[in-house]
Design a protein around this motif. Sequence first.
Motif, mmCIF file in Angstrom:
data_model
loop_
_atom_site.group_PDB
_atom_site.id
_atom_site.type_symbol
_atom_site.label_atom_id
_atom_site.label_comp_id
_atom_site.label_asym_id
_atom_site.label_seq_id
_atom_site.Cartn_x
_atom_site.Cartn_y
_atom_site.Cartn_z
ATOM 1 N N SER A 283 -8.681 -2.154 2.762
ATOM 2 C CA SER A 283 -8.045 -2.845 3.883
ATOM 3 C C SER A 283 -6.891 -3.719 3.405
ATOM 4 O O SER A 283 -5.859 -3.837 4.087
ATOM 5 N N LEU A 284 -7.025 -4.324 2.238
ATOM 6 C CA LEU A 284 -5.945 -5.139 1.684
ATOM 7 C C LEU A 284 -4.774 -4.258 1.269
ATOM 8 O O LEU A 284 -3.602 -4.621 1.478
ATOM 9 N N ASP A 285 -5.063 -3.088 0.690
ATOM 10 C CA ASP A 285 -3.989 -2.151 0.336
ATOM 11 C C ASP A 285 -3.223 -1.707 1.580
ATOM 12 O O ASP A 285 -1.995 -1.584 1.563
ATOM 13 N N GLY B 117 0.702 -2.343 2.416
ATOM 14 C CA GLY B 117 1.581 -1.231 2.765
ATOM 15 C C GLY B 117 2.238 -1.421 4.117
ATOM 16 O O GLY B 117 3.434 -1.156 4.285
ATOM 17 N N LEU B 118 1.471 -1.895 5.095
ATOM 18 C CA LEU B 118 2.014 -2.163 6.421
ATOM 19 C C LEU B 118 3.114 -3.212 6.351
ATOM 20 O O LEU B 118 4.162 -3.087 7.006
ATOM 21 N N THR B 119 2.897 -4.236 5.528
ATOM 22 C CA THR B 119 3.889 -5.298 5.363
ATOM 23 C C THR B 119 5.175 -4.762 4.737
ATOM 24 O O THR B 119 6.282 -5.083 5.179
ATOM 25 N N ILE B 120 5.032 -3.935 3.699
ATOM 26 C CA ILE B 120 6.204 -3.363 3.029
ATOM 27 C C ILE B 120 6.954 -2.411 3.963
ATOM 28 O O ILE B 120 8.199 -2.388 3.989
ATOM 29 N N MET B 121 6.229 -1.660 4.754
ATOM 30 C CA MET B 121 6.883 -0.749 5.700
ATOM 31 C C MET B 121 7.691 -1.526 6.740
ATOM 32 O O MET B 121 8.843 -1.173 7.034
ATOM 33 N N LEU B 122 7.101 -2.592 7.277
ATOM 34 C CA LEU B 122 7.824 -3.401 8.250
ATOM 35 C C LEU B 122 9.028 -4.075 7.600
ATOM 36 O O LEU B 122 10.104 -4.158 8.202
ATOM 37 N N MET B 123 8.860 -4.538 6.357
ATOM 38 C CA MET B 123 9.982 -5.141 5.625
ATOM 39 C C MET B 123 11.122 -4.145 5.474
ATOM 40 O O MET B 123 12.301 -4.496 5.671
ATOM 41 N N PHE C 168 0.761 -14.455 1.363
ATOM 42 C CA PHE C 168 -0.669 -14.532 1.637
ATOM 43 C C PHE C 168 -1.418 -13.496 0.787
ATOM 44 O O PHE C 168 -2.450 -13.798 0.172
ATOM 45 N N ILE C 169 -0.887 -12.289 0.714
ATOM 46 C CA ILE C 169 -1.495 -11.230 -0.094
ATOM 47 C C ILE C 169 -1.430 -11.575 -1.581
ATOM 48 O O ILE C 169 -2.361 -11.273 -2.339
ATOM 49 N N PRO D 177 -0.783 6.855 4.161
ATOM 50 C CA PRO D 177 0.630 6.441 4.148
ATOM 51 C C PRO D 177 0.812 4.960 3.833
ATOM 52 O O PRO D 177 1.757 4.577 3.142
ATOM 53 N N PHE D 178 -0.083 4.135 4.342
ATOM 54 C CA PHE D 178 0.029 2.699 4.104
ATOM 55 C C PHE D 178 -0.311 2.349 2.661
ATOM 56 O O PHE D 178 0.332 1.497 2.042
ATOM 57 N N VAL D 179 -1.321 3.026 2.121
ATOM 58 C CA VAL D 179 -1.688 2.805 0.725
ATOM 59 C C VAL D 179 -0.539 3.196 -0.198
ATOM 60 O O VAL D 179 -0.229 2.487 -1.163
ATOM 61 N N ILE D 180 0.111 4.296 0.102
ATOM 62 C CA ILE D 180 1.225 4.758 -0.725
ATOM 63 C C ILE D 180 2.330 3.702 -0.772
ATOM 64 O O ILE D 180 2.894 3.417 -1.835
ATOM 65 N N PHE D 181 2.634 3.080 0.366
ATOM 66 C CA PHE D 181 3.672 2.048 0.396
ATOM 67 C C PHE D 181 3.226 0.779 -0.320
ATOM 68 O O PHE D 181 4.055 0.036 -0.845
ATOM 69 N N GLY D 182 1.924 0.524 -0.339
ATOM 70 C CA GLY D 182 1.435 -0.712 -0.932
ATOM 71 C C GLY D 182 1.261 -0.681 -2.432
ATOM 72 O O GLY D 182 1.044 -1.737 -3.044
ATOM 73 N N LEU D 183 1.378 0.484 -3.051
ATOM 74 C CA LEU D 183 1.111 0.580 -4.488
ATOM 75 C C LEU D 183 2.260 0.066 -5.350
ATOM 76 O O LEU D 183 2.040 -0.424 -6.455
ATOM 77 N N ASN D 184 3.493 0.207 -4.890
ATOM 78 C CA ASN D 184 4.660 -0.209 -5.678
ATOM 79 C C ASN D 184 5.576 -1.114 -4.860
ATOM 80 O O ASN D 184 6.752 -0.796 -4.638
ATOM 81 N N PRO D 185 5.080 -2.263 -4.415
ATOM 82 C CA PRO D 185 5.876 -3.086 -3.496
ATOM 83 C C PRO D 185 7.151 -3.654 -4.102
ATOM 84 O O PRO D 185 8.200 -3.680 -3.439
ATOM 85 N N ILE D 186 7.095 -4.116 -5.351
ATOM 86 C CA ILE D 186 8.288 -4.709 -5.966
ATOM 87 C C ILE D 186 9.363 -3.644 -6.191
ATOM 88 O O ILE D 186 10.561 -3.906 -6.062
ATOM 89 N N VAL D 187 8.940 -2.417 -6.515
ATOM 90 C CA VAL D 187 9.889 -1.318 -6.683
ATOM 91 C C VAL D 187 10.662 -1.089 -5.383
ATOM 92 O O VAL D 187 11.893 -0.962 -5.386
#
Length: 421
Positions: free
Chosen positions: A7-9, A13-19, A55-56, A336-346
Amino acid sequence: MKNRLLSLDVLRGLTIMLMTIVNNPGSWEHVYPPLLHAEWHGCTPTDLVFPTFLFIVGITTVLSTPRRVLTSGTFQRLLTRALRIFSLGLFLNFFSKITFFGLTGLPLLGIRLALTALVVVALFGEYDKKRQLYVALGIFALMMLLAFGGFEAYSTVRIPGVLQRIALVYLLVSLLYLTTSTATQVLMGVAILLIYWALMTLVPVPGFGPANLDKGINLAAWLDNLLLPGHLWSVSKTWDPEGLLSTLPAVATGIAGLLTGTLLQSTLSKNQKTAYLLAAALGGIALGWLWGTVFPINKALWTSSYVLYAAGLALLVLGTLYWIIDLRGYTRWTLPFVIFGLNPIVVFFFSGVIPRVLGSIQVPSPAQPESVSLQSYLYDFRLVPHFSNPLQASLAWALLYLLFWFVILYVLYRRRLVFKV
């Protein structure tokens, strides 16, 4: 990561997608209101992206720390990571200001891209831990020397930024988690919010008069302009939304994450954790809204009411996801959300580089003698004609950019490549 939560991942991912969507419209003149920051006081969905990420950061600090002991080695690792993140953000601000013996056009762009590759490789090369720290410190010191050493090309480069604030909050909340009890973290979080409220609403602003929350003449703006004159956000020039004083309550956002991570790591049942997450969410939203009646919710000032309100909404989403995914076991939709959450800084770093590159490349215009940037060509002459509504065209560009990143991140996911700072 120890005790990894799906759920955290998904939340990350949702946060990075919206960003990615809100940072990359086709045209800033045509954006749906929810995808813009509030003009000043107030809060839109876009205003929730950054605090959710901080927060994350607090949550993952807890879940990724095997032993709550601060050693010299641990401090060195934390400092190295913070310097890397800060330097990446700082380099983004330098990118478009880099000059090289009068070069222009594609040759200059080539130099800038080569330096980007050099910085990334240097920061993340395989060295021993001590050398990693020295390299990160050296790159940081070089950029600060260029900014403050009298070099005209860099005399107005912005020092604050999103990654810079993430770096500072990460370092401070990590040290706090390793050296204090949960009760102390609660007290410090409350103290930070109260102290910031008092500073912003009670302390007179030198040169402007009584305490106020007006744009550009409040205490936070005065301090930014005093300590970093000429090195602030180019839109405002005299204050910065990621400035110095407002980083203080951003630490409180990280502390909210620490407390949430501690709850998630506890021995409580999943039902109890869900109940506590949702109760804390409603409490944060309510307290933030109530405090906002006298200390307005404001992302640019990162007001104390904003901290509580944004943390409450982040808890609400996390609690709901935790109930759906970790408690009820509905996980098939999460990839899809997990995929976006794995490399957020990239995603964040190169999403900053790519628009700068597209804006630097000049191509012939189909409609005028002068050349236009590659981004303008692709958007204005290849995408916009397919839409009658400019708002829809602008959003379509952002969604296509999101799809572009999904393809890249999916390839990284399939190859099990995760780039950690």
